[in-house]
Write a protein that holds these residues in place. Structure first.
Motif, PDB file in Angstrom:
ATOM      1  N   GLU A  15       0.755  -1.072  -0.065  1.00 17.79           N
ATOM      2  CA  GLU A  15      -0.215   0.030  -0.042  1.00 17.79           C
ATOM      3  C   GLU A  15       0.836   1.237   0.079  1.00 17.79           C
ATOM      4  OE1 GLU A  15      -2.949   0.015   3.069  1.00 17.79           O
ATOM      5  OE2 GLU A  15      -3.151   2.289   2.875  1.00 17.79           O
ATOM      6  N   GLY A  18       2.220   1.799  -3.278  1.00 19.36           N
ATOM      7  CA  GLY A  18       1.117   2.427  -4.225  1.00 19.36           C
ATOM      8  C   GLY A  18       0.916   3.956  -3.893  1.00 19.36           C
ATOM      9  N   LEU A  19       0.885   4.264  -2.893  1.00 18.46           N
ATOM     10  CA  LEU A  19       0.907   5.570  -2.344  1.00 18.46           C
ATOM     11  C   LEU A  19       2.105   6.421  -2.973  1.00 18.46           C
ATOM     12  CD1 LEU A  19      -0.617   5.293   1.234  1.00 18.46           C
ATOM     13  CD2 LEU A  19      -1.669   6.144  -0.705  1.00 18.46           C
ATOM     14  N   LYS A  21       3.559   5.726  -5.549  1.00 18.31           N
ATOM     15  CA  LYS A  21       3.444   5.912  -7.011  1.00 18.31           C
ATOM     16  C   LYS A  21       2.426   7.023  -7.131  1.00 18.31           C
ATOM     17  CE  LYS A  21       4.916   1.309  -8.509  1.00 18.31           C
ATOM     18  NZ  LYS A  21       4.323   0.109  -8.959  1.00 18.31           N
ATOM     19  N   GLU A  22       1.500   7.031  -6.312  1.00 17.88           N
ATOM     20  CA  GLU A  22       0.521   7.980  -6.529  1.00 17.88           C
ATOM     21  C   GLU A  22       1.111   9.389  -6.239  1.00 17.88           C
ATOM     22  OE1 GLU A  22      -2.865   7.321  -4.053  1.00 17.88           O
ATOM     23  OE2 GLU A  22      -3.728   9.231  -4.316  1.00 17.88           O
ATOM     24  N   LYS A  23       1.796   9.477  -5.114  1.00 20.11           N
ATOM     25  CA  LYS A  23       2.819  10.681  -4.803  1.00 20.11           C
ATOM     26  C   LYS A  23       3.442  11.344  -5.956  1.00 20.11           C
ATOM     27  CE  LYS A  23       6.304  11.423  -2.128  1.00 20.11           C
ATOM     28  NZ  LYS A  23       6.989  11.284  -0.823  1.00 20.11           N
ATOM     29  N   GLY A  25       3.131  10.617  -9.091  1.00 22.03           N
ATOM     30  CA  GLY A  25       2.238  10.747 -10.166  1.00 22.03           C
ATOM     31  C   GLY A  25       1.680  12.491  -9.804  1.00 22.03           C
ATOM     32  N   LEU A  26       1.177  12.462  -8.480  1.00 20.70           N
ATOM     33  CA  LEU A  26       0.870  13.861  -8.135  1.00 20.70           C
ATOM     34  C   LEU A  26       1.935  14.961  -8.161  1.00 20.70           C
ATOM     35  CD1 LEU A  26      -1.327  12.651  -5.009  1.00 20.70           C
ATOM     36  CD2 LEU A  26      -2.122  13.630  -7.358  1.00 20.70           C
ATOM     37  N   GLU A  29       1.830  16.021 -11.736  1.00 18.17           N
ATOM     38  CA  GLU A  29       0.791  16.785 -11.938  1.00 18.17           C
ATOM     39  C   GLU A  29       0.989  18.091 -11.314  1.00 18.17           C
ATOM     40  OE1 GLU A  29      -3.171  15.365 -10.709  1.00 18.17           O
ATOM     41  OE2 GLU A  29      -2.479  13.267 -11.319  1.00 18.17           O
ATOM     42  N   THR A  47      -4.967  20.079  -7.354  1.00 22.09           N
ATOM     43  CA  THR A  47      -3.909  19.022  -7.297  1.00 22.09           C
ATOM     44  C   THR A  47      -2.972  19.406  -5.896  1.00 22.09           C
ATOM     45  OG1 THR A  47      -3.677  19.334  -9.679  1.00 22.09           O
ATOM     46  CG2 THR A  47      -1.648  18.465  -8.434  1.00 22.09           C
ATOM     47  N   ALA A  54      -2.281  12.985  -0.188  1.00 20.85           N
ATOM     48  CA  ALA A  54      -1.260  11.845  -0.382  1.00 20.85           C
ATOM     49  C   ALA A  54      -0.070  11.703   0.752  1.00 20.85           C
ATOM     50  CB  ALA A  54      -0.573  11.787  -1.687  1.00 20.85           C
ATOM     51  N   GLU A  58       0.593   9.161   3.607  1.00 25.24           N
ATOM     52  CA  GLU A  58       2.020   8.343   3.694  1.00 25.24           C
ATOM     53  C   GLU A  58       2.380   8.270   5.191  1.00 25.24           C
ATOM     54  OE1 GLU A  58       6.306   8.272   1.910  1.00 25.24           O
ATOM     55  OE2 GLU A  58       4.878   9.710   1.158  1.00 25.24           O
TER      56      GLU A  58
END
Length: 105
Positions: A15, A18-19, A21-23, A25-26, A29, A47, A54, A58
């Motif tokens: 998890e 995944g977070l 990776k999300e971070k 990506g954000l 962005e 954003t 995120a 974390e």
């Protein structure tokens, strides 16, 4: 018990990844939106809020893992103390049996 905690730790680690990776990506962005911020300030604010979320997630995950590690340390020490107590009791019983055998022989 240890296996279940290990699986939970692995799940939390996945998890966290995944977070992460999300971070990332954000963050990308966020960089993209900075270039367009003059045209669309509202998008940048959205954003930024998602990025804060995120980071908060974390931080919560890190805190949770740390607490679980501390709890495992406490349980380990309690188990170790319990085993030492049991060993002492077994040694006393062994001594008593040895002494009884010596008297009856």
């Amino acid at each position: 018990m240890g296996e279940g905690l290990q699986k939970e730790k692995e799940g939390l680690q996945k998890e966290k990844e995944g977070l992460q990776k999300e971070k990332e990506g954000l963050q990308k962005e966020k960089e993209d939106s900075r270039e367009e911020s003059e045209e669309n300030d509202e998008s940048f604010c959205t954003t930024a809020a998602a990025l804060r979320s995120a980071f908060n997630t974390e931080a919560h995950l890190h805190c949770s893992l740390w607490n679980q590690q501390e709890n495992l340390k406490v349980k380990w020490l309690e188990t170790e103390d319990s085993l030492l107590g049991l060993k002492h009791s077994v040694d006393q019983l062994d001594s008593l049996l040895t002494h009884t055998d010596t008297l009856t022989s």
